[in-house]
Design a protein around this motif. Sequence first.
Motif, short mmCIF file in Angstrom:
data_model
loop_
_atom_site.label_atom_id
_atom_site.label_comp_id
_atom_site.label_asym_id
_atom_site.label_seq_id
_atom_site.Cartn_x
_atom_site.Cartn_y
_atom_site.Cartn_z
N PHE A 459 126.88 60.75 14.11
CA PHE A 459 127.89 60.08 13.30
C PHE A 459 128.74 59.12 14.10
O PHE A 459 129.48 58.33 13.53
N ASP A 460 128.66 59.18 15.42
CA ASP A 460 129.51 58.35 16.26
C ASP A 460 128.92 56.97 16.52
O ASP A 460 129.57 56.14 17.15
N LEU A 461 127.71 56.70 16.04
CA LEU A 461 127.08 55.40 16.27
C LEU A 461 127.29 54.52 15.05
O LEU A 461 126.77 54.81 13.96
N ALA A 462 128.08 53.46 15.21
CA ALA A 462 128.38 52.60 14.07
C ALA A 462 128.31 51.12 14.40
O ALA A 462 128.02 50.31 13.51
N VAL A 463 128.59 50.74 15.64
CA VAL A 463 128.64 49.32 16.02
C VAL A 463 127.81 49.11 17.28
O VAL A 463 127.36 50.05 17.93
N GLU A 464 127.61 47.83 17.61
CA GLU A 464 126.76 47.47 18.75
C GLU A 464 127.28 48.07 20.06
O GLU A 464 126.49 48.51 20.90
N GLU A 465 128.59 48.13 20.23
CA GLU A 465 129.15 48.66 21.47
C GLU A 465 128.77 50.13 21.67
O GLU A 465 128.64 50.59 22.81
N ASP A 466 128.61 50.87 20.57
CA ASP A 466 128.20 52.27 20.70
C ASP A 466 126.80 52.36 21.32
O ASP A 466 126.54 53.23 22.17
N LEU A 467 125.91 51.49 20.93
CA LEU A 467 124.56 51.50 21.48
C LEU A 467 124.56 51.05 22.94
O LEU A 467 123.79 51.58 23.77
N ILE A 468 125.41 50.10 23.27
CA ILE A 468 125.52 49.66 24.67
C ILE A 468 125.98 50.83 25.54
O ILE A 468 125.47 51.05 26.65
N GLU A 469 126.91 51.61 25.03
CA GLU A 469 127.38 52.78 25.78
C GLU A 469 126.25 53.80 25.96
O GLU A 469 126.11 54.39 27.04
#
Length: 794
Positions: A459-469
């Motif tokens: 549930f914490d993945l919502a935007v591009e920055e989340d995937l970069i992290e």
Amino acid sequence: MKFSEKWLRTFVDPPLPTHRLAHALTMAGLEVEALEPVAADFEGVVVAQVLSSEKHPDADHLNICQVDVGASAGRESLQIVCGAGNVRSGMKVPCALVGARLPGMVLARATIRGIDSQGMLCSAGELGLEDTGAGLLQLADDAPVGADFRGYHELDDTLVTLKLTPNRADCLGLRGIAREVAAITSTVLNPFEDASVEGTMDGSVGVRIEAPEACPLYCGRVIRDVTLAATVPPWMIRRLERSGIRSINAVVDVTNYVMLETGQPLHAFDLGRIAGTGSGQGMIRVRFAAPGEALHLLNGVHLALQPDMLVISDEGAPLALAGIMGGRDSGVQTGTTALFLESAFFAPDVIAGKSFRLGFNSDSAHRFERGVDFAATRAVLERATRLILDICGGRAEAVVEARGRIPSRPPIDLRLSRLRRVLGIELDEAAVAGILRRLGFEFSTTSGVLRVIPPSYRFDLAVEEDLIEEVARIHGYHHIPADTPRAGLGMLPVPESRRAPSRLRQILVEREYQEVINYAFVDPAWEHSPAGECAPVALKNPLSEQMSVMRSSLLGGLVANLQFNLNRRQTRVRLFEIGSCFERGAEEYLQPERLAGLACGDALAEQWGAPARKIDFYDVKADVEALFWPMLPDFEPASHPLLHPGKSARIIHGGKSVGHLGSLHPRWQGLLGLADSAVLFELDLEVLLERALPHAGEIPRFPSIRRDIAVVVPENVTVRTLLDSMRAQQQSMVAEISVFDIYRGKGVEDGKKSLAFRVLLQDTQKTLTDAEVDIVMERLVRALENQCGAMLRH
């Protein structure tokens, strides 16, 4: 989240020792807070069976036992004197052999009351295990006699405690942690067991979701003919205890075990307590509480339900507080033979905050308010069903499932160019794709953009920055080089026409002032006076009533500092402050920067070389002029709400008012209980930062000539007026004009005063003659007579 390392390694077993595995988890964002051994270090303890037990002839509380320890002791049985009250023939217990090393001791052969004892039967406490029970530690009937106890009881294990951040709800179960370990260490993840159970008949309990947004998915099934008192496998009890959960009964232990394993909370209802199941099909309703409803929870709390609380009910009353805790009267208990097993997905927003409001927390609420895997809801139900059937027996009915609005998982575009720019490293498409596969993400690739579909458990993945992290932490933060930033260090321009605030601070410090820094929000009482007609800017959420408005002047804070110092017997106070003030403009708030100062007490430090005197207006006026030097300002009488009406002046510079100077108003002096008055000033900072550029001039080679002018003028004519009149004549020979004497008294009419001016005349090209000087002086005197009404005094 606390768990057994051995349990984790049943899912994924990376070739890393415990400490390195903990470090890898921490570096990937799953902080390992603690590593604890399951048991103290001991050796020489085996599984033994008591063959016989007889009372000691000389001690009522001792027993003489014949104990089978297998082939470990090199003989069929040992004689051991034991004082435990629960020792009996046939039981299996841990036995420390002679020479065994236990916590705090080494076991030796002993004679107890005349009887030879060849070992020791052990309790949990003697082995350093966390167990509060009295007596010997009883082992399962199938425990292998002679086996090393540490290996049999899996004591070479470590308890791992993760300090999870709220966004990582997927790691509140062993399977989620195993997925992470597999991704971090590139280790194969053992496939999860398919535990599907075929129902023997259609479900005898229906489900109706009346709040579809609050409960998007609800699964349940009836299991009949269960034996609640069935023996729970030791391995399950060990795993529960090592995760901080005590064993209750077979069904509850299974639901707790599956929750720890998968992260999905479960609840088991006593089927006989669901209305309608006795005569026909019962009905489970998922709805919000109705007015006036109450529920007695499992923890003993009698709860008055609120309309925003989601409940599980039958056709009558509520049975459980959804996602938080079950009801005391509907849970499985002694005598239960049929149950309804629940596995559901509740929207996190519905559960979040309820535990805080109720004053207690639960493992269920802790997981649901962060989000559980809605795609695994039914699979978890099947897993729990299989374990219950294996342990408790019984027969399962078909799964009943009801759906509301399942959350969507929109794809997220990950641009490789953006990833490289943020991380500062070069990662090709293949490397990024490999990391996403290790994480179990589905994605497609188009022209340098990876379109990723977040898993249902993230549930914490919502935007591009989340995937970069995600890419950064799996790639490894330690693999991202810590390069020193490189940037040009060109000198910034420093215009000669401006000064830095540090220069103003230096000037005041050299004149014995000390800088203070006050809060920008002040007592409204101050703003009624120093703010003048400017309405103060009020705070919407003030720290206190005494700090509820923004200051429109720095003077209030300085006076409060003065009072603080005088209360502590300071006799000489010099303070200044540079800071922002706040005013309401026509369309927006204004935030001018100002410099303010205050002086009070003795003019000089206590000494023998000069007579003691108090600070006065002119001492501080000199300090203000030092701030403006070499472009001195003008001063004209003016009133100010905080200053003495007859001892205050407006400061004029460049033809406009730039501040005030004066003594503290007697009314404020009385209100604050100040024994001495103070002299204060406040100036616009921007004006002080401006500086006139120096102009080069020719060095005079000829002597100057001094002439004095004494004139009589009315009392209301200021020195500044006379000086301005003479300087306005723009006589190039005049190098300086200054006043050097003021006289009132004999020879001068009442209401008038005599002023004497010194005039220095000089020419850089020649020596001046008396005739040239007389012409200039005559023009100056005429200007004084015509413009100021002055009369030359002979």
